[in-house]
Design a protein around this motif. Sequence first.
Motif, PDB file in Angstrom:
ATOM      1  N   GLY A 193       0.800  -1.213   0.000  1.00  0.00           N
ATOM      2  CA  GLY A 193       0.000   0.000   0.000  1.00  0.00           C
ATOM      3  C   GLY A 193       0.834   1.263   0.000  1.00  0.00           C
ATOM      4  O   GLY A 193       2.062   1.227   0.084  1.00  0.00           O
ATOM      5  N   PRO A 194       0.160   2.425  -0.089  1.00  0.00           N
ATOM      6  CA  PRO A 194       0.877   3.698  -0.087  1.00  0.00           C
ATOM      7  C   PRO A 194       1.484   3.988   1.278  1.00  0.00           C
ATOM      8  O   PRO A 194       1.010   3.491   2.310  1.00  0.00           O
ATOM      9  CB  PRO A 194      -0.226   4.711  -0.432  1.00  0.00           C
ATOM     10  N   ALA A 195       2.512   4.809   1.305  1.00  0.00           N
ATOM     11  CA  ALA A 195       3.156   5.169   2.571  1.00  0.00           C
ATOM     12  C   ALA A 195       2.264   6.070   3.413  1.00  0.00           C
ATOM     13  O   ALA A 195       2.334   6.047   4.648  1.00  0.00           O
ATOM     14  CB  ALA A 195       4.489   5.859   2.293  1.00  0.00           C
ATOM     15  N   ALA A 196       1.414   6.869   2.763  1.00  0.00           N
ATOM     16  CA  ALA A 196       0.502   7.765   3.461  1.00  0.00           C
ATOM     17  C   ALA A 196      -0.904   7.544   2.932  1.00  0.00           C
ATOM     18  O   ALA A 196      -1.106   7.398   1.720  1.00  0.00           O
ATOM     19  CB  ALA A 196       0.924   9.217   3.274  1.00  0.00           C
ATOM     20  N   LEU A 197      -1.867   7.519   3.828  1.00  0.00           N
ATOM     21  CA  LEU A 197      -3.254   7.265   3.423  1.00  0.00           C
ATOM     22  C   LEU A 197      -4.206   7.693   4.517  1.00  0.00           C
ATOM     23  O   LEU A 197      -3.818   7.859   5.678  1.00  0.00           O
ATOM     24  CB  LEU A 197      -3.476   5.783   3.130  1.00  0.00           C
ATOM     25  N   TRP A 198      -5.471   7.866   4.133  1.00  0.00           N
ATOM     26  CA  TRP A 198      -6.567   7.997   5.082  1.00  0.00           C
ATOM     27  C   TRP A 198      -7.206   6.614   5.221  1.00  0.00           C
ATOM     28  O   TRP A 198      -7.768   6.083   4.260  1.00  0.00           O
ATOM     29  CB  TRP A 198      -7.597   9.007   4.584  1.00  0.00           C
ATOM     30  N   ALA A 199      -7.088   6.025   6.404  1.00  0.00           N
ATOM     31  CA  ALA A 199      -7.652   4.703   6.671  1.00  0.00           C
ATOM     32  C   ALA A 199      -9.104   4.827   7.120  1.00  0.00           C
ATOM     33  O   ALA A 199      -9.476   5.763   7.841  1.00  0.00           O
ATOM     34  CB  ALA A 199      -6.842   3.985   7.743  1.00  0.00           C
ATOM     35  N   VAL A 200      -9.927   3.863   6.688  1.00  0.00           N
ATOM     36  CA  VAL A 200     -11.361   3.858   6.983  1.00  0.00           C
ATOM     37  C   VAL A 200     -11.694   2.644   7.833  1.00  0.00           C
ATOM     38  O   VAL A 200     -11.312   1.518   7.507  1.00  0.00           O
ATOM     39  CB  VAL A 200     -12.181   3.829   5.676  1.00  0.00           C
ATOM     40  N   TYR A 201     -12.408   2.875   8.932  1.00  0.00           N
ATOM     41  CA  TYR A 201     -12.859   1.818   9.830  1.00  0.00           C
ATOM     42  C   TYR A 201     -14.368   1.623   9.676  1.00  0.00           C
ATOM     43  O   TYR A 201     -15.131   2.600   9.736  1.00  0.00           O
ATOM     44  CB  TYR A 201     -12.592   2.194  11.285  1.00  0.00           C
ATOM     45  N   PHE A 202     -14.785   0.364   9.525  1.00  0.00           N
ATOM     46  CA  PHE A 202     -16.205   0.020   9.524  1.00  0.00           C
ATOM     47  C   PHE A 202     -16.531  -0.801  10.770  1.00  0.00           C
ATOM     48  O   PHE A 202     -15.754  -1.680  11.172  1.00  0.00           O
ATOM     49  CB  PHE A 202     -16.564  -0.797   8.280  1.00  0.00           C
ATOM     50  N   GLY A 203     -17.662  -0.525  11.367  1.00  0.00           N
ATOM     51  CA  GLY A 203     -18.084  -1.262  12.544  1.00  0.00           C
ATOM     52  C   GLY A 203     -18.540  -2.671  12.203  1.00  0.00           C
ATOM     53  O   GLY A 203     -19.073  -2.926  11.117  1.00  0.00           O
ATOM     54  N   ALA A 204     -18.321  -3.585  13.146  1.00  0.00           N
ATOM     55  CA  ALA A 204     -18.756  -4.975  12.994  1.00  0.00           C
ATOM     56  C   ALA A 204     -19.367  -5.440  14.307  1.00  0.00           C
ATOM     57  O   ALA A 204     -18.800  -5.198  15.382  1.00  0.00           O
ATOM     58  CB  ALA A 204     -17.583  -5.873  12.620  1.00  0.00           C
ATOM     59  N   ALA A 205     -20.518  -6.095  14.235  1.00  0.00           N
ATOM     60  CA  ALA A 205     -21.121  -6.643  15.442  1.00  0.00           C
ATOM     61  C   ALA A 205     -20.281  -7.779  15.999  1.00  0.00           C
ATOM     62  O   ALA A 205     -20.223  -7.982  17.220  1.00  0.00           O
ATOM     63  CB  ALA A 205     -22.543  -7.124  15.140  1.00  0.00           C
ATOM     64  N   ASP A 206     -19.628  -8.526  15.124  1.00  0.00           N
ATOM     65  CA  ASP A 206     -18.728  -9.617  15.509  1.00  0.00           C
ATOM     66  C   ASP A 206     -17.574  -9.593  14.508  1.00  0.00           C
ATOM     67  O   ASP A 206     -17.729 -10.006  13.358  1.00  0.00           O
ATOM     68  CB  ASP A 206     -19.466 -10.953  15.475  1.00  0.00           C
ATOM     69  N   THR A 207     -16.424  -9.111  14.946  1.00  0.00           N
ATOM     70  CA  THR A 207     -15.300  -8.925  14.021  1.00  0.00           C
ATOM     71  C   THR A 207     -14.875 -10.238  13.382  1.00  0.00           C
ATOM     72  O   THR A 207     -14.657 -10.314  12.166  1.00  0.00           O
ATOM     73  CB  THR A 207     -14.107  -8.291  14.755  1.00  0.00           C
TER      74      THR A 207
END
Length: 258
Positions: A193-207
């Motif tokens: 992946g790129p050295a710099a990025l905006w990471a996105v988190y999605f919620g999970a009821a059970d990871t």
Amino acid sequence: MPKAGRYREGVPCWVELAVPDVRRAELFYGELFDWDFVEPDGLTGLSVATLHGAQVAGLVHRAPAGGGFGWTTYLAVDDADRAAGAVRQAGGRIVREPGEVADLGRGALAVDPLGAAFGLWQGRLNPGAGLVNEPGTVTWNEHLSPDPDGARAFYRQVLGYDYARPAGDYTVFRAGGLPAGGIGGNPGVDPDGPAALWAVYFGAADTDRTVARAVRLGGIVLDGPEPTPFGRIAVLRDHTGAVFTLIGIGREGAPEAA
């Protein structure tokens, strides 16, 4: 992530996935997060993901601003043209000039001096995501790079961020005095992946169950699942190569950043 509604300037308000095949992405994310999809009138190549009737993310057929296909975080702004000028003055680049998106708002795509792509969104009829902090929705956005201090300086100049006391090289950024996301070092879990990025988190009821479902759909686990003080986390790559993070959240949603 702050509650959905009219977003304060600088708050992550929308995420969009650039993909080579929108229909294939609908199959992957629809099965993964129970998303439904609608195509806005007059916007060719855009599919809006919905959950419980609220819009939560976008899928678009185009190459993203920063290179390979991936998720783009859009930051709310009061004036997209003024914000684009501030990006340039602070050393960033505008790769798609501010423009009208039907009657929904005015948007632009930018790349910061670290190389991370992000969007600017001046919402009108569409202020951004209508549902957050629940399973299947965005719960957190963070900027990761080899130079967190440089990132903090850039976004302070462009959007007026101030920062909570750092934990190592990681800080929570505040927009309008309230927690809105994070800035820290890139842990390198995605070597391609790129050295710099905006990471996105999605919620999970059970990871763990959501991770297993993603793998069945063609995703790849890059890291985890593992426990953290904020929920059980896993980093995945989808069928297109786009990276995202899952975080387990309870019925009340993800904990607020301190």
